[in-house]
Design a protein around this motif. Structure first.
Motif, PDB file in Angstrom:
ATOM      1  N   ALA A 383      -7.602  -0.490 -71.588  1.00 33.90           N
ATOM      2  CA  ALA A 383      -7.601  -0.055 -72.984  1.00 33.90           C
ATOM      3  C   ALA A 383      -6.397   0.829 -73.280  1.00 33.90           C
ATOM      4  O   ALA A 383      -5.819   0.780 -74.378  1.00 33.90           O
ATOM      5  CB  ALA A 383      -8.902   0.688 -73.296  1.00 33.90           C
ATOM      6  N   GLY A 384      -5.998   1.638 -72.308  1.00 29.83           N
ATOM      7  CA  GLY A 384      -4.852   2.508 -72.513  1.00 29.83           C
ATOM      8  C   GLY A 384      -3.571   1.736 -72.746  1.00 29.83           C
ATOM      9  O   GLY A 384      -2.744   2.119 -73.585  1.00 29.83           O
ATOM     10  N   ALA A 385      -3.377   0.630 -72.021  1.00 33.48           N
ATOM     11  CA  ALA A 385      -2.198  -0.205 -72.217  1.00 33.48           C
ATOM     12  C   ALA A 385      -2.216  -0.826 -73.611  1.00 33.48           C
ATOM     13  O   ALA A 385      -1.185  -0.891 -74.296  1.00 33.48           O
ATOM     14  CB  ALA A 385      -2.140  -1.294 -71.154  1.00 33.48           C
ATOM     15  N   LEU A 386      -3.390  -1.272 -74.053  1.00 35.96           N
ATOM     16  CA  LEU A 386      -3.501  -1.828 -75.394  1.00 35.96           C
ATOM     17  C   LEU A 386      -3.177  -0.774 -76.448  1.00 35.96           C
ATOM     18  O   LEU A 386      -2.461  -1.051 -77.420  1.00 35.96           O
ATOM     19  CB  LEU A 386      -4.908  -2.387 -75.622  1.00 35.96           C
ATOM     20  CG  LEU A 386      -5.188  -2.940 -77.027  1.00 35.96           C
ATOM     21  CD1 LEU A 386      -4.287  -4.135 -77.328  1.00 35.96           C
ATOM     22  CD2 LEU A 386      -6.650  -3.318 -77.181  1.00 35.96           C
ATOM     23  N   ALA A 387      -3.680   0.429 -76.260  1.00 31.99           N
ATOM     24  CA  ALA A 387      -3.417   1.497 -77.221  1.00 31.99           C
ATOM     25  C   ALA A 387      -1.925   1.796 -77.322  1.00 31.99           C
ATOM     26  O   ALA A 387      -1.385   2.022 -78.415  1.00 31.99           O
ATOM     27  CB  ALA A 387      -4.185   2.758 -76.819  1.00 31.99           C
ATOM     28  N   LEU A 534      -2.095   9.798 -85.126  1.00 29.55           N
ATOM     29  CA  LEU A 534      -3.093   8.750 -84.953  1.00 29.55           C
ATOM     30  C   LEU A 534      -4.379   9.339 -84.382  1.00 29.55           C
ATOM     31  O   LEU A 534      -4.360  10.250 -83.554  1.00 29.55           O
ATOM     32  CB  LEU A 534      -2.564   7.677 -84.007  1.00 29.55           C
ATOM     33  CG  LEU A 534      -1.389   6.830 -84.524  1.00 29.55           C
ATOM     34  CD1 LEU A 534      -0.872   5.928 -83.409  1.00 29.55           C
ATOM     35  CD2 LEU A 534      -1.784   6.007 -85.735  1.00 29.55           C
ATOM     36  N   ILE A 535      -5.488   8.802 -84.831  1.00 34.71           N
ATOM     37  CA  ILE A 535      -6.815   9.259 -84.399  1.00 34.71           C
ATOM     38  C   ILE A 535      -7.402   8.200 -83.472  1.00 34.71           C
ATOM     39  O   ILE A 535      -7.445   7.013 -83.812  1.00 34.71           O
ATOM     40  CB  ILE A 535      -7.733   9.482 -85.613  1.00 34.71           C
ATOM     41  CG1 ILE A 535      -7.143  10.545 -86.537  1.00 34.71           C
ATOM     42  CG2 ILE A 535      -9.143   9.866 -85.161  1.00 34.71           C
ATOM     43  CD1 ILE A 535      -7.815  10.606 -87.889  1.00 34.71           C
ATOM     44  N   TRP A 536      -7.845   8.640 -82.303  1.00 34.16           N
ATOM     45  CA  TRP A 536      -8.408   7.722 -81.307  1.00 34.16           C
ATOM     46  C   TRP A 536      -9.876   8.075 -81.091  1.00 34.16           C
ATOM     47  O   TRP A 536     -10.211   9.192 -80.727  1.00 34.16           O
ATOM     48  CB  TRP A 536      -7.645   7.841 -79.998  1.00 34.16           C
ATOM     49  CG  TRP A 536      -6.178   7.557 -80.146  1.00 34.16           C
ATOM     50  CD1 TRP A 536      -5.185   8.462 -80.341  1.00 34.16           C
ATOM     51  CD2 TRP A 536      -5.553   6.273 -80.142  1.00 34.16           C
ATOM     52  NE1 TRP A 536      -3.965   7.832 -80.443  1.00 34.16           N
ATOM     53  CE2 TRP A 536      -4.164   6.471 -80.319  1.00 34.16           C
ATOM     54  CE3 TRP A 536      -6.034   4.961 -79.994  1.00 34.16           C
ATOM     55  CZ2 TRP A 536      -3.258   5.430 -80.362  1.00 34.16           C
ATOM     56  CZ3 TRP A 536      -5.115   3.916 -80.034  1.00 34.16           C
ATOM     57  CH2 TRP A 536      -3.754   4.159 -80.219  1.00 34.16           C
ATOM     58  N   LEU A 537     -10.741   7.093 -81.345  1.00 37.28           N
ATOM     59  CA  LEU A 537     -12.181   7.302 -81.225  1.00 37.28           C
ATOM     60  C   LEU A 537     -12.781   6.339 -80.211  1.00 37.28           C
ATOM     61  O   LEU A 537     -12.329   5.195 -80.069  1.00 37.28           O
ATOM     62  CB  LEU A 537     -12.875   7.108 -82.573  1.00 37.28           C
ATOM     63  CG  LEU A 537     -12.442   8.021 -83.731  1.00 37.28           C
ATOM     64  CD1 LEU A 537     -13.190   7.633 -84.992  1.00 37.28           C
ATOM     65  CD2 LEU A 537     -12.671   9.478 -83.377  1.00 37.28           C
ATOM     66  N   ARG A 538     -13.829   6.804 -79.526  1.00 41.29           N
ATOM     67  CA  ARG A 538     -14.612   5.923 -78.677  1.00 41.29           C
ATOM     68  C   ARG A 538     -15.416   4.965 -79.551  1.00 41.29           C
ATOM     69  O   ARG A 538     -15.531   5.147 -80.766  1.00 41.29           O
ATOM     70  CB  ARG A 538     -15.561   6.734 -77.806  1.00 41.29           C
ATOM     71  CG  ARG A 538     -14.852   7.675 -76.864  1.00 41.29           C
ATOM     72  CD  ARG A 538     -15.803   8.332 -75.868  1.00 41.29           C
ATOM     73  NE  ARG A 538     -17.110   8.720 -76.401  1.00 41.29           N
ATOM     74  CZ  ARG A 538     -17.803   9.766 -75.983  1.00 41.29           C
ATOM     75  NH1 ARG A 538     -17.311  10.538 -75.017  1.00 41.29           N
ATOM     76  NH2 ARG A 538     -18.974  10.045 -76.491  1.00 41.29           N
ATOM     77  N   LEU A 539     -15.992   3.973 -78.914  1.00 43.06           N
ATOM     78  CA  LEU A 539     -16.787   3.004 -79.661  1.00 43.06           C
ATOM     79  C   LEU A 539     -18.035   3.635 -80.277  1.00 43.06           C
ATOM     80  O   LEU A 539     -18.588   3.107 -81.247  1.00 43.06           O
ATOM     81  CB  LEU A 539     -17.170   1.829 -78.759  1.00 43.06           C
ATOM     82  CG  LEU A 539     -15.998   0.956 -78.295  1.00 43.06           C
ATOM     83  CD1 LEU A 539     -16.489  -0.124 -77.330  1.00 43.06           C
ATOM     84  CD2 LEU A 539     -15.280   0.327 -79.484  1.00 43.06           C
ATOM     85  N   GLU A 547     -10.375  11.102 -69.889  1.00 40.08           N
ATOM     86  CA  GLU A 547     -11.242  10.426 -68.921  1.00 40.08           C
ATOM     87  C   GLU A 547     -11.790   9.114 -69.473  1.00 40.08           C
ATOM     88  O   GLU A 547     -12.147   8.207 -68.715  1.00 40.08           O
ATOM     89  CB  GLU A 547     -12.402  11.337 -68.530  1.00 40.08           C
ATOM     90  CG  GLU A 547     -12.000  12.567 -67.721  1.00 40.08           C
ATOM     91  CD  GLU A 547     -11.337  13.631 -68.575  1.00 40.08           C
ATOM     92  OE1 GLU A 547     -11.529  13.603 -69.822  1.00 40.08           O
ATOM     93  OE2 GLU A 547     -10.598  14.478 -68.017  1.00 40.08           O
ATOM     94  N   ASP A 548     -11.879   9.007 -70.794  1.00 39.29           N
ATOM     95  CA  ASP A 548     -12.464   7.805 -71.394  1.00 39.29           C
ATOM     96  C   ASP A 548     -11.599   6.564 -71.210  1.00 39.29           C
ATOM     97  O   ASP A 548     -12.119   5.442 -71.147  1.00 39.29           O
ATOM     98  CB  ASP A 548     -12.698   8.024 -72.890  1.00 39.29           C
ATOM     99  CG  ASP A 548     -13.795   9.030 -73.183  1.00 39.29           C
ATOM    100  OD1 ASP A 548     -14.745   9.109 -72.374  1.00 39.29           O
ATOM    101  OD2 ASP A 548     -13.695   9.745 -74.198  1.00 39.29           O
ATOM    102  N   TRP A 549     -10.288   6.745 -71.157  1.00 41.05           N
ATOM    103  CA  TRP A 549      -9.405   5.583 -71.213  1.00 41.05           C
ATOM    104  C   TRP A 549      -9.552   4.662 -70.011  1.00 41.05           C
ATOM    105  O   TRP A 549      -9.439   3.443 -70.148  1.00 41.05           O
ATOM    106  CB  TRP A 549      -7.940   6.037 -71.335  1.00 41.05           C
ATOM    107  CG  TRP A 549      -7.618   6.593 -72.695  1.00 41.05           C
ATOM    108  CD1 TRP A 549      -7.421   7.900 -73.011  1.00 41.05           C
ATOM    109  CD2 TRP A 549      -7.479   5.846 -73.904  1.00 41.05           C
ATOM    110  NE1 TRP A 549      -7.162   8.023 -74.360  1.00 41.05           N
ATOM    111  CE2 TRP A 549      -7.197   6.771 -74.935  1.00 41.05           C
ATOM    112  CE3 TRP A 549      -7.579   4.501 -74.229  1.00 41.05           C
ATOM    113  CZ2 TRP A 549      -6.996   6.390 -76.245  1.00 41.05           C
ATOM    114  CZ3 TRP A 549      -7.381   4.115 -75.557  1.00 41.05           C
ATOM    115  CH2 TRP A 549      -7.096   5.050 -76.544  1.00 41.05           C
ATOM    116  N   GLY A 550      -9.826   5.174 -68.844  1.00 40.70           N
ATOM    117  CA  GLY A 550      -9.833   4.350 -67.648  1.00 40.70           C
ATOM    118  C   GLY A 550     -10.850   3.226 -67.663  1.00 40.70           C
ATOM    119  O   GLY A 550     -10.562   2.120 -67.216  1.00 40.70           O
ATOM    120  N   ALA A 551     -12.035   3.498 -68.183  1.00 40.81           N
ATOM    121  CA  ALA A 551     -13.112   2.509 -68.131  1.00 40.81           C
ATOM    122  C   ALA A 551     -13.507   1.983 -69.504  1.00 40.81           C
ATOM    123  O   ALA A 551     -14.494   1.266 -69.631  1.00 40.81           O
ATOM    124  CB  ALA A 551     -14.339   3.122 -67.450  1.00 40.81           C
TER     125      ALA A 551
END
Length: 582
Positions: A383-387, A534-539, A547-551
Motif C-alpha cells: 500500500a505504501g508503494a501505491l500511495a 494530503l490526508i491519509w486514512l485507514r479503511l 505502522e499501518d502501511w506495512g500490512a
C-alpha cells in the motif's frame, strides 16, 4: 540536414543541398515517371549543392559515390524530405551492394511549405489527460467513419471521434509515429507489417498511408482538435533509423553520411536502441536535424509538443548526460521552448534506465506507476508503494512539481483488459515462438467476467484518474479493448490491434467518462504541484500511522476539501471521493 532551399529566381528554379562530407561525387536525380535525369552537384564544405528547374511536384532523390560503403547504385531519400510519393517497402535488394534501387525507394516530392501558422501557446498543460493513439488502429473498424478516411490522420478530426474524445475529457491526443517508416526485414516473409511505425527512415516525411494529404491533412486535424480544446502531441523516434544494422537497407543516411550512427571504438555499430543502430547525439548534425524536424512540426502543423521514444539515446555520447546539448538547444529555441516535451526515459544500453533524470521542464513516462499500481491490485504490492505513486512519485521527481506521466497500460505491453485476463504473454501470432515482448509483465488472470476482471479493470482506471500529475490512457482501454493476450502487437496490422468499436464495453466506457468528469471537476487532485497537505486514512476512517502501511490492504488519499480516492483490494474497489458539501 537537407531539403530544396527556397525558390531562387522563380517558382520553377530551386536550389538543392544535402550533407555528405565524405562522398567523392553527388548527383541530384530527378524523375519523370521511370525516367531519371541526373544533375551533378558541387561540393562546398560538408554539403553538396546544385540549382535546377524543379517545379512543385517534382520527384527526386540523390546518389552518392566514393569509397565503400558509398554505393552509387543506391537511390537515397533526402534526409530533409517532407513529402514522399509512396510508402517504404522492404526488399532484400535495398541491402545488396551494386543493385540499383531507383524502382524500390520512394521519391521525395518538391512541396512548398504551407504559410506559417500564427504563434499560439500549447492547449495542453501538465496534469491533464493524454490519449495515446495508434492512428491506423483507431478508426479502421469505426462504422461511422467513411471507408476512404479510415486509418488516417484526417479521421481523428471526424466529428464522431472528436465527440468521443470530449466525452472522455481528453486534454491532448498523442499520435504514435506518423513519420514514414519501413518494415523490419524479417516481417515480409512472415506476411506481416509494422503496425506501430517505430522504424522511421527520415525525420520529417509523413507516411502516405497515414497522412495521404500530407502536412495540410495534419494541420487540419490539429486545428480541429484545438477547436474543441484538445492539444496534439507527436510521438517521434530519434533514437535510430530503419536502416538497421550492417545487413540492413541503404535508404538515406547510410548512403550519405553514416557518421550519424554511433559506433564503438572498434567501429561496430552501437545498438542501444535494440534495432540495429543508434543515432549519435554527440554529432552536431544529428542535433541540428532533430531541432529542424521539431520546428517543422510546430510551425507547419501547430502541434503542442512531442513524446520521444527511447529518449535516453538523445542524451548519450555515449553515456547518459542529463545536461546533454540537445536539452539546452531545445530550451533555448524560440519555437520549441514552450512546447511540451515527454521522455520515454529508458533504452536497452548500459545505464539506460534514467527515470526521473530528465530536465526539470520535461515530463517522463513512469513505468514504476504502472507496475506498482498493478502489483497492488494483483495482491502482491504494498500500500505504501501505491500511495507514493498516487501522490506524484516524489521519490523519483524532485522539486516542487511532479513530472510523472502516469499510466496503467500503453501501446507497448498488455492492454488494460488483458492485464487482468492473462498471467503471461500470448504472442505466437508474431512468428517468434512467443519469445518477443515483455516476458515478466505484471499481469494476472482475475477469473471470469463478473468474477474479478470487471472489478479489477475499474479499480485500475479509478486509481489512474485519481493520480497526481499527468495521466495517460491508451485508445480503447476505456471500453475494454483486447489483443487476446498479445503484449507486443507491433506487427499486427489487423483486427488484433484495430479497435473494435462495435463490440466495445459501453458500461466500462461510461465509467471512464464519469471518472474523467470527476477529475475535471476536481482539478486539484491532478495538479502536478507537490502537496504536503494530503490526508491519509485507514479503511476504518482513522488516520494512517507508520505502522499501518506495512500490512494495509487499502487506504484513502484525500485533499483537505475531501476530493480523493479510497482503495480497498479486499473488495477490489477504488472509490472516487468528491469534496464534502457544506
Amino acid at each position: 540536414m537537407s531539403a530544396p532551399d527556397k525558390d531562387l529566381r522563380s517558382n520553377e528554379t530551386r536550389a538543392f543541398r544535402v550533407r555528405s562530407p565524405r562522398a567523392d561525387q553527388l548527383w541530384l536525380c530527378l524523375f519523370d515517371g521511370d525516367d531519371e535525369r541526373r544533375v551533378v552537384m558541387i561540393h562546398t564544405g560538408d554539403d553538396w549543392v546544385c540549382e535546377t528547374v524543379a517545379p512543385a511536384g517534382t520527384r527526386y532523390g540523390f546518389r552518392a559515390a566514393g569509397a565503400p560503403p558509398f554505393d552509387a547504385s543506391k537511390l537515397l531519400v533526402d534526409p530533409g524530405a517532407t513529402h514522399l510519393d509512396r510508402p517504404f517497402a522492404y526488399d532484400p535488394r535495398l541491402a545488396t551492394f551494386g543493385c540499383d534501387t531507383a524502382s524500390l525507394v520512394p521519391k521525395a516530392v518538391v512541396t512548398p511549405p504551407l504559410p506559417p501558422l500564427a504563434r499560439r501557446a500549447p492547449v495542453f498543460r501538465p496534469g491533464g489527460l493524454i490519449y495515446e493513439v495508434n492512428v491506423r488502429g483507431l478508426t479502421m473498424l469505426h462504422p461511422d467513419i467513411p471507408a476512404a478516411l479510415r486509418g488516417t490522420v484526417a479521421a481523428i478530426g471526424h466529428p464522431v471521434i472528436l465527440e468521443h474524445l470530449q466525452r472522455l475529457g481528453v486534454d491532448a491526443v498523442e499520435l504514435m509515429p506518423i513519420v514514414a517508416w519501413i518494415d523490419e526485414r524479417h516481417l515480409p516473409s512472415l506476411g506481416m507489417h509494422n503496425a506501430w511505425g517505430y522504424n522511421p527512415v527520415v525525420p520529417m516525411a509523413l507516411d502516405p498511408r497515414l497522412c495521404p494529404g500530407g502536412m495540410a491533412e495534419l494541420r487540419a486535424t490539429v486545428a480541429a482538435l484545438r477547436e474543441v480544446g484538445i492539444g496534439t502531441i507527436l510521438d517521434l523516434v530519434f533514437n535510430h533509423t530503419g536502416e538497421s544494422d550492417l545487413q540492413g537497407p541503404t535508404l538515406s543516411f547510410r548512403g550519405l553520411d553514416d557518421a550519424v550512427y554511433a559506433r564503438a571504438p572498434d567501429g561496430t555499430l552501437i545498438n542501444d536502441a535494440g534495432t540495429g543502430n543508434t543515432l549519435d547525439f554527440g554529432y552536431a548534425p544529428v542535433r541540428e536535424m532533430t531541432l529542424a524536424a521539431l520546428r517543422h512540426f510546430v510551425t507547419q502543423a501547430g502541434v503542442d509538443g512531442f513524446r520521444f521514444d527511447l529518449a535516453t539515446v538523445m542524451a548519450r555520447s555515449p553515456g547518459f548526460d542529463r545536461d546533454a546539448p540537445i536539452f539546452a538547444a531545445i530550451a533555448a529555441d524560440p519555437v520549441l521552448a514552450d512546447r511540451i516535451m515527454i521522455a520515454e526515459p529508458w533504452d536497452i544500453g548500459p545505464g539506460g534506465y534514467q527515470l526521473g533524470q530528465f530536465p526539470a521542464n520535461w515530463l517522463e513516462w513512469n513505468d514504476r506507476f504502472r507496475d506498482d499500481v498493478r502489483c497492488f491490485w494483483r495482491g502482491d504490492g504494498a500500500a505504501g508503494a501505491l500511495a507514493t505513486r498516487l501522490s506524484g512519485s516524489t521519490d523519483l521527481f524532485g522539486g516542487a512539481r511532479t513530472r510523472s506521466v502516469n499510466f496503467v497500460a500503453a501501446h507497448d505491453g498488455f492492454t488494460l483488459a488483458d492485464t487482468v485476463a492473462y498471467a503471461g504473454r500470448h504472442n505466437h501470432a508474431n512468428g517468434e515462438q512467443n519469445r518477443d515482448g515483455h516476458g515478466d509483465e505484471v499481469s494476472w488472470n482475475a477469473g471470469e467476467e463478473g468474477q474479478g476482471r470487471a472489478e479489477d479493470r475499474r479499480a485500475l482506471l479509478a486509481t489512474l484518474f485519481a493520480a497526481r500529475g499527468t495521466i495517460m490512457l491508451t485508445a480503447g482501454d476505456e471500453f475494454g479493448r483486447t489483443q487476446a493476450g498479445n503484449n507486443n502487437a507491433y506487427a499486427q496490422d489487423n483486427a488484433t490491434s484495430w479497435l473494435d468499436w462495435a463490440g466495445r464495453d459501453r458500461a466500462l466506457e461510461a465509467c471512464v467518462a464519469g471518472l474523467a468528469a470527476w477529475r475535471r471537476a476536481n482539478r486539484a487532485i491532478g495538479d502536478p504541484g507537490i502537496r504536503h497537505d494530503l490526508i491519509w486514512l485507514r479503511l476504518d476512517g482513522e488516520p494512517m500511522t507508520a505502522e499501518d502501511w506495512g500490512a494495509a490492504d487499502g487506504f484513502a488519499m484525500m485533499l483537505p476539501g475531501g476530493s480523493g480516492v479510497r482503495v480497498d483490494r479486499r473488495t477490489r474497489t477504488a472509490e472516487i471521493l468528491s469534496p464534502r458539501q457544506p
